[in-house]
Write an enzyme that holds these catalytic residues in place. Structure first.
Site, PDB file in Angstrom:
ATOM      1  N   GLY A  40     -12.657  53.655  36.000  1.00 25.34           N
ATOM      2  CA  GLY A  40     -12.900  54.793  35.036  1.00 25.34           C
ATOM      3  C   GLY A  40     -13.479  54.171  33.975  1.00 25.34           C
ATOM      4  O   GLY A  40     -13.249  53.228  33.837  1.00 25.34           O
ATOM      5  N   GLN A  57     -15.706  54.419  25.233  1.00 28.09           N
ATOM      6  CA  GLN A  57     -15.637  53.058  25.383  1.00 28.09           C
ATOM      7  C   GLN A  57     -16.741  52.427  25.338  1.00 28.09           C
ATOM      8  O   GLN A  57     -16.767  51.264  25.345  1.00 28.09           O
ATOM      9  CB  GLN A  57     -14.794  52.791  26.682  1.00 28.09           C
ATOM     10  CG  GLN A  57     -13.342  53.024  26.887  1.00 28.09           C
ATOM     11  CD  GLN A  57     -12.820  52.934  28.466  1.00 28.09           C
ATOM     12  OE1 GLN A  57     -12.976  53.734  29.249  1.00 28.09           O
ATOM     13  NE2 GLN A  57     -12.379  51.916  28.404  1.00 28.09           N
ATOM     14  N   CYS A  62      -6.634  48.628  31.494  1.00 31.52           N
ATOM     15  CA  CYS A  62      -7.862  49.375  30.710  1.00 31.52           C
ATOM     16  C   CYS A  62      -9.210  48.265  30.464  1.00 31.52           C
ATOM     17  O   CYS A  62      -8.821  47.143  30.054  1.00 31.52           O
ATOM     18  CB  CYS A  62      -7.324  49.845  29.317  1.00 31.52           C
ATOM     19  SG  CYS A  62      -8.709  50.845  28.575  1.00 31.52           S
ATOM     20  N   LEU A  63     -10.338  48.730  30.759  1.00 28.02           N
ATOM     21  CA  LEU A  63     -11.478  47.691  30.442  1.00 28.02           C
ATOM     22  C   LEU A  63     -11.454  47.352  28.812  1.00 28.02           C
ATOM     23  O   LEU A  63     -12.060  46.515  28.585  1.00 28.02           O
ATOM     24  CB  LEU A  63     -12.648  48.437  30.751  1.00 28.02           C
ATOM     25  CG  LEU A  63     -12.849  48.691  32.372  1.00 28.02           C
ATOM     26  CD1 LEU A  63     -14.023  49.561  32.784  1.00 28.02           C
ATOM     27  CD2 LEU A  63     -12.645  47.221  33.164  1.00 28.02           C
ATOM     28  N   HIS A  66      -6.147  59.248  31.794  1.00 29.52           N
ATOM     29  CA  HIS A  66      -6.317  58.140  31.079  1.00 29.52           C
ATOM     30  C   HIS A  66      -7.530  58.011  30.320  1.00 29.52           C
ATOM     31  O   HIS A  66      -7.533  57.901  29.253  1.00 29.52           O
ATOM     32  CB  HIS A  66      -6.308  56.766  32.011  1.00 29.52           C
ATOM     33  CG  HIS A  66      -6.497  55.543  31.356  1.00 29.52           C
ATOM     34  ND1 HIS A  66      -5.771  54.423  31.008  1.00 29.52           N
ATOM     35  CD2 HIS A  66      -7.691  54.929  30.878  1.00 29.52           C
ATOM     36  CE1 HIS A  66      -6.176  53.497  30.614  1.00 29.52           C
ATOM     37  NE2 HIS A  66      -7.333  53.820  30.468  1.00 29.52           N
ATOM     38  N   GLU A  67      -8.772  58.465  30.853  1.00 27.88           N
ATOM     39  CA  GLU A  67      -9.974  58.559  30.437  1.00 27.88           C
ATOM     40  C   GLU A  67     -10.161  59.675  29.385  1.00 27.88           C
ATOM     41  O   GLU A  67     -10.819  59.432  28.299  1.00 27.88           O
ATOM     42  CB  GLU A  67     -11.004  58.700  31.477  1.00 27.88           C
ATOM     43  CG  GLU A  67     -11.261  57.791  32.612  1.00 27.88           C
ATOM     44  CD  GLU A  67     -11.101  56.000  31.810  1.00 27.88           C
ATOM     45  OE1 GLU A  67     -11.698  55.968  30.850  1.00 27.88           O
ATOM     46  OE2 GLU A  67     -10.743  55.282  32.507  1.00 27.88           O
ATOM     47  N   HIS A 113      -9.179  58.590  26.186  1.00 27.08           N
ATOM     48  CA  HIS A 113     -10.125  57.547  25.408  1.00 27.08           C
ATOM     49  C   HIS A 113     -11.009  58.617  24.579  1.00 27.08           C
ATOM     50  O   HIS A 113     -11.406  58.380  23.545  1.00 27.08           O
ATOM     51  CB  HIS A 113     -10.970  56.903  26.342  1.00 27.08           C
ATOM     52  CG  HIS A 113     -10.504  55.631  26.678  1.00 27.08           C
ATOM     53  ND1 HIS A 113     -10.138  54.787  25.645  1.00 27.08           N
ATOM     54  CD2 HIS A 113     -10.214  55.074  28.070  1.00 27.08           C
ATOM     55  CE1 HIS A 113      -9.657  53.763  26.292  1.00 27.08           C
ATOM     56  NE2 HIS A 113      -9.370  53.867  27.819  1.00 27.08           N
TER      57      HIS A 113
END
Length: 175
Positions: A46, A51, A91-92, A133-134, A137
């Protein structure tokens, strides 16, 4: 399509609250395609626009094992939550760090697709975790915000150290 740069914690831009998308046009569809390419290249499941330093309410995801089921959610809004589950998240934007986070087990999300058409999606398991999660962000939150203060401080300290090292030696990349 082109790859985008993923912001790394503790970059303050990750705390920016994304604004709604008024109109889905070719520019937004192109951003969605670039985000998918970036997510796949980074081996993520994701990615939120925040991000990649685009502060609009859009996320992309693909939780399939074959990596062949991409989703684009524009202006996503969770309209129902049920149950609770604890899942290990990474997480990225916080590479190499993982922690257990409690989230709703099942959700219903309302959004626009990449063509601007409204839809609702019922999600559970990993898909529900990824969407929550996204969306965090997009609201300026990072998964470590859910951790106990001591664990959060340890991760913050490691990430700040990595950021300092990367500034001193730009040839060193973190994964």
């Amino acid at each position: 399509m082109s790859q985008l740069t993923i912001l790394q914690f503790p970059d303050p831009r990750l705390r920016t609250v994304a604004r709604p998308i008024d109109r889905v046009d070719e520019k937004i569809r192109s951003l969605a395609d670039d985000m998918l390419e970036t997510m796949y290249e980074a081996r993520g499941i994701g990615l939120a626009a925040t991000q990649v330093d685009r502060h609009v309410r859009m996320l992309v995801l693909d939780v399939s094992e074959e990596r062949d089921d991409p989703h684009v959610l524009i202006n996503p809004e969770i309209v129902d939550r049920q149950g609770s589950q604890v899942c290990e998240e990474g997480c990225l934007s916080v590479p190499g760090e993982y922690a257990e986070v409690e989230r709703a087990e099942a959700i219903r999300v309302r959004a626009l697709d990449r063509d601007g058409e409204p839809f609702e999606l019922d999600a559970d398991g990993l898909l529900a975790v990824c969407i929550q999660h996204e969306i965090d962000h997009l609201d300026g939150k990072v998964f470590i915000d859910y951790l106990k203060p001591m664990k959060r401080r340890m991760i913050e300290k490691r990430m700040k150290k990595q950021a300092r090292q990367a500034r001193r030696d730009p040839a060193v990349q973190t994964l």
